[in-house]
Enzyme design. Structure first.
Site, short mmCIF file in Angstrom:
data_model
loop_
_atom_site.label_atom_id
_atom_site.label_comp_id
_atom_site.label_asym_id
_atom_site.label_seq_id
_atom_site.Cartn_x
_atom_site.Cartn_y
_atom_site.Cartn_z
CG HIS A 1 -1.79 1.13 1.43
ND1 HIS A 1 -3.16 1.08 1.20
CD2 HIS A 1 -1.54 2.41 1.83
CE1 HIS A 1 -3.68 2.25 1.44
NE2 HIS A 1 -2.73 3.08 1.83
CD GLU A 2 1.54 3.60 3.62
OE1 GLU A 2 1.74 4.64 2.97
OE2 GLU A 2 0.51 3.44 4.31
CG HIS B 1 0.43 6.38 -0.62
ND1 HIS B 1 -0.58 7.13 -1.16
CD2 HIS B 1 -0.12 5.68 0.42
CE1 HIS B 1 -1.71 6.90 -0.49
NE2 HIS B 1 -1.45 6.03 0.46
CD GLU C 1 -5.25 6.18 0.65
OE1 GLU C 1 -5.57 4.98 0.72
OE2 GLU C 1 -4.22 6.61 1.18
#
Length: 482
Positions: free
Chosen positions: A256-257, A260, A286
């Site tokens: 997830h990170e 980003h 997101e």
């Protein structure tokens, strides 16, 4: 004109440096700073915010913009720099310097207070801080004219052009369509419990991220209580995860990170040091993290890669067990640990609560009870403690009101992008089975990342997928639509 453009670009580069220094201070605060450093860090962040506000709203900036607007000979990039800078300039000009500094100070101090309250499971310790944050946020929202509500004014900091009414429409679709899917899938047999030691989790995180292109030359992977990502420069990306015995969650959090961080790294190089050198909105940001988490990490074709990395780290597991665990649907207390079907319902709750706080329809003292009622209504579970309930997220401590909708919108946009990606490139199953994500990285870079802030949320979605914001791809992805 040339002098005005040079002066504007110089000022924007200075503001970008201040932004990145603030990011570095924030990263240190969440990962390495000793607990006693909080008060000093709050003052440092407030000073940086005050300087940035003064430099960004100075009269000469308005003069440069006025000279450049409508001028002949500007490149397309420079025209966009002027337009987006003007938008931010006008917005920042109406916020008094004293309020800007007070907001920064309250945000940094709020995060420290939240960490203590959460660790001690004591909402009463945090309540006065939150009351102050809500009041400051109302003052901030009141600075802006032309919005249907205070909440609409706050949304523009995170998703320019989106409105409360549009979010309500989309969230109403989620409220209607998701609960039957949750009930059906939660009734299925639970996967076997895992007992993955932290050492194996760490090895797997490092292995998976290495496959994605993460290297020690320009990345850091650290641990924090709340996983996050920040960039200190195009070649300095910081991501964190957190580890718990027995869990696969750290792998999803790391992916997830990574999403980003990849977005920040793949902005067009010519935008570096300008107001365009950033992600265009939190919903698009997101969508990038949720694409890697949900459509790569939870993809059955990728389960074998995760199993291989865990096995190499010392924990024997099959691809079948990995996928069964990652695709299981179980209503749960913690948002960041939620499965992909129940996750948006966590956001619907937070959206409704923070709107009520800002509108004055909900008092801070009543927030824990309202939270617990909402969890029971939306997800059918009881909340045993405030640490696992209203205190679990850091956002309100940092005055990030209006941020939460982006998490659910990101899920929807990620599904739209994934459908468009596979329609253009073909199924990704074969590539994911071998751990090859190069074409995914490149497609996202060309369709989304390269634009930086040159395009807003909806134009990015429209250009990449051929249509506006649409919940149907996500509902198809989770089985709520055929």
């Amino acid at each position: 004109m040339a002098d005005a453009l040079d002066l504007l670009r110089t000022r924007l580069a200075e503001l970008n440096d201040l932004r990145l220094v603030g990011s570095l201070l924030g990263w240190d605060q969440r990962t390495m700073m000793p607990a006693g450093g909080g008060p000093s860090r709050a003052k440092q962040q407030a000073t940086i915010q005050k300087l940035a506000h003064q430099l960004g709203t100075a009269d000469e900036v308005g003069g440069w913009l006025a000279e450049l607007e409508g001028a002949d000979g500007l490149s397309e990039v420079d025209r966009d720099v002027v337009a987006v800078t003007r938008r931010g300039y006008e917005r920042a000009r109406v916020v008094p310097n004293e309020l800007a500094a007070e907001l920064a100070l309250a945000g940094a101090a709020g995060e420290d207070a939240w960490q203590v309250a959460r660790a001690e499971d004591d909402f009463a310790k945090f309540a006065p801080v939150l009351e102050r944050n809500v009041e400051l946020t109302r003052q901030y929202a009141a600075c802006f004219d032309g919005h249907a509500s205070a909440y609409d004014a706050l949304l523009q900091d995170y998703d320019h052009g989106l409105t409360t009414a549009r979010i309500q429409e989309v969230f109403a679709q989620l409220r209607e369509a998701l609960p039957p899917v949750v009930a059906e899938r939660a009734a299925q047999a639970a996967p076997a419990a895992l007992a993955i030691p932290v050492e194996a989790q760490q090895a797997a995180v490092n292995g998976v991220l290495a496959r994605f292109g993460v290297g020690a030359d320009s990345w850091r992977i650290d641990v924090s209580s709340h996983p996050f990502s920040t960039n200190i420069g195009l070649r300095d990306s910081r991501i964190t995860t957190r580890y718990e015995d027995g869990q696969l969650e750290p792998l999803l959090a790391a992916m997830h990170e990574f999403g980003h961080a990849l977005y920040d790294r793949q902005v067009a190089p010519e935008l570096e040091g300008t107001t365009l050198d950033d992600g265009t909105s939190m919903s698009i940001h997101e969508s990038q993290s949720k694409l890697w988490e949900n459509h790569v990490g939870r993809n059955p074709a990728f389960a074998g890669v995760l199993a291989q990395e865990l096995t190499s780290g010392g924990y024997e597991i099959s691809a079948t067990d990995v996928h069964a665990t990652l695709s299981a649907v179980r209503p749960s207390l913690i948002r960041v640990s939620a499965d992909e079907v129940t996750y948006p319902l966590h956001i619907v709750l937070r959206f409704e609560l923070e709107r009520a706080l800002i509108d004055g329809d909900l008092a801070v003292r009543d927030l824990p009870a309202a939270w617990n009622d909402g969890m029971r209504s939306l997800l059918g579970i009881d909340v045993p403690s405030d640490a696992e309930g209203v205190l679990q997220d850091v956002h309100w401590a940092g005055l990030a009101f209006g941020y939460f909708p982006s998490y659910a919108l990101g899920c929807l946009i990620a599904a739209q992008l994934w459908e468009a990606l596979e329609a253009e490139l073909g199924s990704r199953d074969g590539a994911l089975e071998s751990g090859d994500v190069a074409e995914i990285r490149d497609w996202l870079g060309a369709k989304v990342h390269v634009w930086g802030r040159r395009r807003d949320t909806i134009p990015i979605v429209e250009s990449a997928t051929g249509r506006g914001l649409d919940a149907a791809p996500f509902l198809r992805h989770v089985g709520a639509l055929s």
